[in-house]
Structure formats: C-alpha cells, structure tokens
Design a protein around this motif. Structure first.
Motif, mmCIF file in Angstrom:
data_model
loop_
_atom_site.group_PDB
_atom_site.id
_atom_site.type_symbol
_atom_site.label_atom_id
_atom_site.label_comp_id
_atom_site.label_asym_id
_atom_site.label_seq_id
_atom_site.Cartn_x
_atom_site.Cartn_y
_atom_site.Cartn_z
ATOM 1 N N LEU A 270 36.746 19.639 -3.962
ATOM 2 C CA LEU A 270 37.012 18.200 -3.964
ATOM 3 C C LEU A 270 38.323 17.879 -3.251
ATOM 4 O O LEU A 270 38.400 16.930 -2.457
ATOM 5 C CB LEU A 270 37.046 17.665 -5.398
ATOM 6 C CG LEU A 270 35.705 17.598 -6.127
ATOM 7 C CD1 LEU A 270 35.921 17.287 -7.606
ATOM 8 C CD2 LEU A 270 34.799 16.554 -5.495
ATOM 9 N N LEU A 271 39.358 18.662 -3.515
ATOM 10 C CA LEU A 271 40.639 18.452 -2.846
ATOM 11 C C LEU A 271 40.518 18.661 -1.338
ATOM 12 O O LEU A 271 41.033 17.863 -0.543
ATOM 13 C CB LEU A 271 41.699 19.414 -3.406
ATOM 14 C CG LEU A 271 42.210 19.131 -4.802
ATOM 15 C CD1 LEU A 271 43.041 20.299 -5.315
ATOM 16 C CD2 LEU A 271 43.027 17.859 -4.804
ATOM 17 N N MET A 272 39.834 19.724 -0.941
ATOM 18 C CA MET A 272 39.672 20.008 0.485
ATOM 19 C C MET A 272 38.903 18.884 1.168
ATOM 20 O O MET A 272 39.256 18.463 2.267
ATOM 21 C CB MET A 272 38.976 21.353 0.689
ATOM 22 C CG MET A 272 39.813 22.537 0.245
ATOM 23 S SD MET A 272 38.948 24.101 0.374
ATOM 24 C CE MET A 272 39.582 24.672 1.940
ATOM 25 N N ASN A 273 37.874 18.385 0.498
ATOM 26 C CA ASN A 273 37.081 17.299 1.069
ATOM 27 C C ASN A 273 37.911 16.027 1.216
ATOM 28 O O ASN A 273 37.783 15.306 2.200
ATOM 29 C CB ASN A 273 35.835 17.045 0.227
ATOM 30 C CG ASN A 273 34.953 15.990 0.829
ATOM 31 O OD1 ASN A 273 35.170 14.797 0.610
ATOM 32 N ND2 ASN A 273 33.970 16.417 1.590
ATOM 33 N N MET A 274 38.772 15.763 0.248
ATOM 34 C CA MET A 274 39.620 14.568 0.307
ATOM 35 C C MET A 274 40.532 14.579 1.530
ATOM 36 O O MET A 274 40.771 13.551 2.150
ATOM 37 C CB MET A 274 40.492 14.470 -0.948
ATOM 38 C CG MET A 274 39.794 13.934 -2.156
ATOM 39 S SD MET A 274 40.857 13.930 -3.635
ATOM 40 C CE MET A 274 42.363 13.204 -3.047
ATOM 41 N N PHE A 275 41.046 15.759 1.869
ATOM 42 C CA PHE A 275 42.021 15.843 2.954
ATOM 43 C C PHE A 275 41.415 16.176 4.306
ATOM 44 O O PHE A 275 42.079 16.011 5.326
ATOM 45 C CB PHE A 275 43.126 16.845 2.589
ATOM 46 C CG PHE A 275 43.997 16.343 1.481
ATOM 47 C CD1 PHE A 275 44.968 15.398 1.720
ATOM 48 C CD2 PHE A 275 43.802 16.788 0.184
ATOM 49 C CE1 PHE A 275 45.762 14.906 0.689
ATOM 50 C CE2 PHE A 275 44.594 16.309 -0.857
ATOM 51 C CZ PHE A 275 45.575 15.366 -0.600
ATOM 52 N N THR A 276 40.166 16.639 4.338
ATOM 53 C CA THR A 276 39.546 16.981 5.624
ATOM 54 C C THR A 276 38.373 16.079 5.956
ATOM 55 O O THR A 276 37.911 16.074 7.090
ATOM 56 C CB THR A 276 39.036 18.439 5.628
ATOM 57 O OG1 THR A 276 38.012 18.579 4.647
ATOM 58 C CG2 THR A 276 40.163 19.425 5.364
ATOM 59 N N VAL B 48 33.463 21.512 5.181
ATOM 60 C CA VAL B 48 33.900 22.834 5.630
ATOM 61 C C VAL B 48 34.879 23.374 4.598
ATOM 62 O O VAL B 48 35.774 22.663 4.143
ATOM 63 C CB VAL B 48 34.578 22.737 7.016
ATOM 64 C CG1 VAL B 48 35.112 24.086 7.442
ATOM 65 C CG2 VAL B 48 33.592 22.207 8.031
ATOM 66 N N LYS B 49 34.686 24.590 4.192
ATOM 67 C CA LYS B 49 35.482 25.177 3.119
ATOM 68 C C LYS B 49 36.717 25.898 3.639
ATOM 69 O O LYS B 49 37.164 26.885 3.080
ATOM 70 C CB LYS B 49 34.624 26.138 2.293
ATOM 71 C CG LYS B 49 33.359 25.520 1.709
ATOM 72 C CD LYS B 49 33.655 24.460 0.682
ATOM 73 C CE LYS B 49 32.454 24.013 -0.082
ATOM 74 N NZ LYS B 49 31.683 22.967 0.495
ATOM 75 N N LYS B 50 37.283 25.399 4.744
ATOM 76 C CA LYS B 50 38.504 25.968 5.320
ATOM 77 C C LYS B 50 39.398 24.854 5.817
ATOM 78 O O LYS B 50 38.915 23.803 6.220
ATOM 79 C CB LYS B 50 38.176 26.893 6.496
ATOM 80 C CG LYS B 50 37.408 28.135 6.093
ATOM 81 C CD LYS B 50 37.215 29.054 7.267
ATOM 82 C CE LYS B 50 36.466 30.290 6.795
ATOM 83 N NZ LYS B 50 36.587 31.388 7.738
ATOM 84 N N ILE B 51 40.691 25.101 5.754
ATOM 85 C CA ILE B 51 41.650 24.155 6.313
ATOM 86 C C ILE B 51 42.638 24.924 7.189
ATOM 87 O O ILE B 51 42.877 26.108 6.969
ATOM 88 C CB ILE B 51 42.405 23.369 5.224
ATOM 89 C CG1 ILE B 51 43.081 24.305 4.221
ATOM 90 C CG2 ILE B 51 41.477 22.414 4.516
ATOM 91 C CD1 ILE B 51 43.923 23.598 3.185
#
Length: 69
Positions: free
Chosen positions: A55-61, A65-68
């Motif tokens: 959820l956090l990754m999706n909010m910022f990207t 995709v499961k990488k930042i």
C-alpha cells in the motif's frame, strides 16, 4: 509499463541518503523491492506486513510494481 532502471543519485546528493539506500538494497539491484523495504521498516521495533508495504509503495509510485528506485 515503463522499464525500471537502477537508481542513480544526482551529484550533490547527501552521502547519508545514498548509504541508507544502499544498506536497504540488499541484492544490489539499484532498486528496493517490497521485501527489502519491509525488512528495513520492520527493523525499528515495529512490524510491517507485506500488504502494508505494498500500500505504501503504491501510494508513492502510483503503480503495482513491487520495486522503487
């Protein structure tokens, strides 16, 4: 979907930021995946589930995709 490329830091980036990123990027891919981020976030007496990390990754990207970088 855009291809993810390894992270590069612009000249003048604070060395402590680069060091933190490199410490979390355990596989040295130039990107932080969901499990690496989960481990980093959970290392300070707080446990984060993979669902929360996603959820956090999706909010910022704004992507699944499961990488930042």
């Amino acid at each position: 979907m855009a291809m993810l490329v390894p992270s590069t830091f612009p000249p003048g980036t604070d060395p402590s930021i680069v060091a933190c990123f490199e410490m979390v990027d355990v596989d040295r891919s130039g990107q932080i995946d969901d499990k690496e981020l989960q481990k980093a976030l959970s290392s300070y007496n707080q446990s984060f589930s993979l669902r929360t990390v996603h959820l956090l990754m999706n909010m910022f990207t704004n992507s699944n995709v499961k990488k930042i970088g």
